[in-house]
Design a protein around this motif. Sequence first.
Motif, PDB file in Angstrom:
ATOM      1  N   GLY A 175      20.863  38.429  60.018  1.00  0.00           N
ATOM      2  CA  GLY A 175      20.600  39.839  60.234  1.00  0.00           C
ATOM      3  C   GLY A 175      19.835  40.450  59.083  1.00  0.00           C
ATOM      4  N   PRO A 176      19.086  41.525  59.346  1.00  0.00           N
ATOM      5  CA  PRO A 176      18.213  42.113  58.326  1.00  0.00           C
ATOM      6  C   PRO A 176      18.942  42.790  57.181  1.00  0.00           C
ATOM      7  CG  PRO A 176      18.206  43.434  60.328  1.00  0.00           C
ATOM      8  CD  PRO A 176      18.938  42.174  60.659  1.00  0.00           C
ATOM      9  N   GLU A 177      20.255  43.003  57.312  1.00  0.00           N
ATOM     10  CA  GLU A 177      20.989  43.639  56.214  1.00  0.00           C
ATOM     11  C   GLU A 177      21.029  42.776  54.962  1.00  0.00           C
ATOM     12  OE1 GLU A 177      24.273  41.865  58.887  1.00  0.00           O
ATOM     13  OE2 GLU A 177      22.236  42.661  59.055  1.00  0.00           O
ATOM     14  N   ILE A 178      20.700  41.487  55.085  1.00  0.00           N
ATOM     15  CA  ILE A 178      20.720  40.627  53.901  1.00  0.00           C
ATOM     16  C   ILE A 178      19.466  40.807  53.042  1.00  0.00           C
ATOM     17  CG2 ILE A 178      22.205  38.916  55.022  1.00  0.00           C
ATOM     18  CD1 ILE A 178      19.736  37.136  55.367  1.00  0.00           C
ATOM     19  N   PHE A 179      18.408  41.427  53.620  1.00  0.00           N
ATOM     20  CA  PHE A 179      17.188  41.617  52.821  1.00  0.00           C
ATOM     21  C   PHE A 179      16.627  43.031  52.899  1.00  0.00           C
ATOM     22  CE2 PHE A 179      15.868  40.000  56.992  1.00  0.00           C
ATOM     23  CZ  PHE A 179      14.938  40.941  57.385  1.00  0.00           C
ATOM     24  N   GLU A 192      24.840  49.432  67.496  1.00  0.00           N
ATOM     25  CA  GLU A 192      24.727  50.139  68.767  1.00  0.00           C
ATOM     26  C   GLU A 192      23.899  49.387  69.804  1.00  0.00           C
ATOM     27  OE1 GLU A 192      23.095  53.887  67.638  1.00  0.00           O
ATOM     28  OE2 GLU A 192      24.828  54.451  66.399  1.00  0.00           O
ATOM     29  N   THR A 193      23.585  48.113  69.528  1.00  0.00           N
ATOM     30  CA  THR A 193      22.763  47.345  70.460  1.00  0.00           C
ATOM     31  C   THR A 193      23.175  45.877  70.397  1.00  0.00           C
ATOM     32  OG1 THR A 193      20.453  46.968  71.155  1.00  0.00           O
ATOM     33  CG2 THR A 193      20.932  46.782  68.808  1.00  0.00           C
ATOM     34  N   PRO A 194      22.970  45.097  71.455  1.00  0.00           N
ATOM     35  CA  PRO A 194      23.302  43.673  71.397  1.00  0.00           C
ATOM     36  C   PRO A 194      22.572  42.956  70.272  1.00  0.00           C
ATOM     37  CG  PRO A 194      22.979  44.342  73.671  1.00  0.00           C
ATOM     38  CD  PRO A 194      22.556  45.504  72.819  1.00  0.00           C
ATOM     39  N   THR A 195      23.281  42.046  69.624  1.00  0.00           N
ATOM     40  CA  THR A 195      22.713  41.322  68.487  1.00  0.00           C
ATOM     41  C   THR A 195      22.539  39.826  68.752  1.00  0.00           C
ATOM     42  OG1 THR A 195      24.958  41.182  67.580  1.00  0.00           O
ATOM     43  CG2 THR A 195      23.538  42.966  66.767  1.00  0.00           C
ATOM     44  N   HIS A 196      22.945  39.358  69.918  1.00  0.00           N
ATOM     45  CA  HIS A 196      22.675  37.966  70.325  1.00  0.00           C
ATOM     46  C   HIS A 196      22.221  37.996  71.775  1.00  0.00           C
ATOM     47  CE1 HIS A 196      23.123  33.539  69.938  1.00  0.00           C
ATOM     48  NE2 HIS A 196      23.237  33.632  71.256  1.00  0.00           N
ATOM     49  N   ILE A 197      20.996  37.556  72.026  1.00  0.00           N
ATOM     50  CA  ILE A 197      20.424  37.576  73.377  1.00  0.00           C
ATOM     51  C   ILE A 197      19.885  36.194  73.704  1.00  0.00           C
ATOM     52  CG2 ILE A 197      18.675  38.564  74.899  1.00  0.00           C
ATOM     53  CD1 ILE A 197      19.611  40.465  71.796  1.00  0.00           C
ATOM     54  N   ALA A 198      20.378  35.598  74.772  1.00  0.00           N
ATOM     55  CA  ALA A 198      19.891  34.321  75.273  1.00  0.00           C
ATOM     56  C   ALA A 198      19.183  34.578  76.597  1.00  0.00           C
ATOM     57  CB  ALA A 198      21.045  33.341  75.466  1.00  0.00           C
ATOM     58  N   LEU A 213      14.375  31.573  75.523  1.00  0.00           N
ATOM     59  CA  LEU A 213      14.173  32.350  74.296  1.00  0.00           C
ATOM     60  C   LEU A 213      15.525  32.886  73.825  1.00  0.00           C
ATOM     61  CD1 LEU A 213      12.493  33.858  72.155  1.00  0.00           C
ATOM     62  CD2 LEU A 213      12.109  35.670  73.847  1.00  0.00           C
ATOM     63  N   VAL A 214      15.891  32.564  72.590  1.00  0.00           N
ATOM     64  CA  VAL A 214      17.126  33.060  71.989  1.00  0.00           C
ATOM     65  C   VAL A 214      16.766  33.839  70.736  1.00  0.00           C
ATOM     66  CG1 VAL A 214      19.331  32.448  70.935  1.00  0.00           C
ATOM     67  CG2 VAL A 214      18.489  31.133  72.891  1.00  0.00           C
ATOM     68  N   THR A 215      17.246  35.084  70.655  1.00  0.00           N
ATOM     69  CA  THR A 215      17.096  35.868  69.431  1.00  0.00           C
ATOM     70  C   THR A 215      18.483  36.338  68.995  1.00  0.00           C
ATOM     71  OG1 THR A 215      16.766  37.995  70.583  1.00  0.00           O
ATOM     72  CG2 THR A 215      14.803  36.659  70.116  1.00  0.00           C
ATOM     73  N   SER A 216      18.759  36.247  67.689  1.00  0.00           N
ATOM     74  CA  SER A 216      20.120  36.564  67.235  1.00  0.00           C
ATOM     75  C   SER A 216      20.139  37.034  65.797  1.00  0.00           C
ATOM     76  CB  SER A 216      21.018  35.331  67.368  1.00  0.00           C
ATOM     77  OG  SER A 216      22.334  35.617  66.957  1.00  0.00           O
ATOM     78  N   PHE A 217      21.001  38.019  65.527  1.00  0.00           N
ATOM     79  CA  PHE A 217      21.340  38.433  64.177  1.00  0.00           C
ATOM     80  C   PHE A 217      22.757  37.972  63.824  1.00  0.00           C
ATOM     81  CE2 PHE A 217      18.481  42.503  64.267  1.00  0.00           C
ATOM     82  CZ  PHE A 217      17.348  41.722  64.069  1.00  0.00           C
ATOM     83  N   ASP A 218      23.262  36.941  64.510  1.00  0.00           N
ATOM     84  CA  ASP A 218      24.653  36.521  64.347  1.00  0.00           C
ATOM     85  C   ASP A 218      24.801  35.060  63.939  1.00  0.00           C
ATOM     86  OD1 ASP A 218      26.141  38.954  65.193  1.00  0.00           O
ATOM     87  OD2 ASP A 218      25.045  38.631  67.055  1.00  0.00           O
TER      88      ASP A 218
END
Length: 368
Positions: free
Chosen positions: A156-160, A222-228, A241-246
């Motif tokens: 997730g972007p909170e690390i940078f 406030e939004t999904p953070t793992h989408i497959a 396509l998989v996008t994830s902040f988890d």
Amino acid sequence: MKKVNIGIIGCGNISPIYFEAGQKFDILNIVACADLDLEKAQEMAKRYNVPKACSVDDILADLEVEIIINLTIPAAHADIHRKALEAGKHSYGEKPLAIEVDDAKSLIRLAEEKGLRLGSAPDTFLGGGLQTARKLIDDGWIGAPIAATAFMTHEGPEIFHPGPDFLYQYGAGPMFDMGPYYLTALIHLIGSIQRVTGSTATPVKERMVKNGPDYGRTFPVETPTHIAGVLDFENGAVATLVTSFDVKGSKHPFHIEIHGTDGSMVVPDPNTFDGPVYVKKSHHKAFIEVPLTHGFTENSRGLGVLDMAYAIQNEREHRATGKLALHVLEAIHGFHIASNNEKHYHMTTKVEKPTAFPLDQPVNGLKG
């Protein structure tokens, strides 16, 4: 070619690379910049020798400005695009084109009514890596594309990012934020999407800033953070396509794989302009690296604006169009809708693959 006068609205974290584009690309002439925080605009104007720093209203009223580059937060994209078009200016912005599909459609109608250009990032598909992949596919190196896989997973972007809150609000998250790079690349390489399906999850309801002066501050998700997601293309190809902040760690690289009837291809990370590109034919034992056929391999953000400027002067269609961005936006919403409704989402928009670049483009301009 006559220089095209550019005005930039939004002088935040992404803006420096666009200001640099005004110094790097031959016909882009940045004449003004604006931000809600005038001091930010003044700082950028001084740093990049831009003649004028002003308010948003002033830059929209400036008769000298021909193209607005819209670098505001996603929630403001549609409003600024609309104001730019209503002011008689062409408009190009960061992704997404808008948060809502209906807003994106209305922007496209407005641009058509006024005879103006509307464009949107990402423009990484115009870089040397993805243009090389496009040429190889067009030339039949892997046969007809039948499948693709793509993964963009991290913590997730909170690390940078020192202020990541907006990336966890409605209209953001990993699919809205990073999905446009992957979806635009896949459309560029394979074609229009016919239907999508997906599953979404929000396993962590509160995040903590892990970088910068706000370290330790928590904020809601406030939004999904793992989408497959699964995409069915009009030509019959199927992509995952998989996008994830988890995801805390993964061996899945950020590149895309395209599989065809005669071979497979590894396409570079679509958030970059460079390679490498690898191909494995059915009779090969391993992938081989293919030398890049096209330029623009460094960080060339703003290339979509350059193409728009040349398109205006040559009376042709630009490549990073509003219609392409709309198709991407609808697919992103489609994943979420499919998950909520537990069934496929059938796309209502179609788009042609953007025209590929010719091989002999100069590195600071375009031939047409």
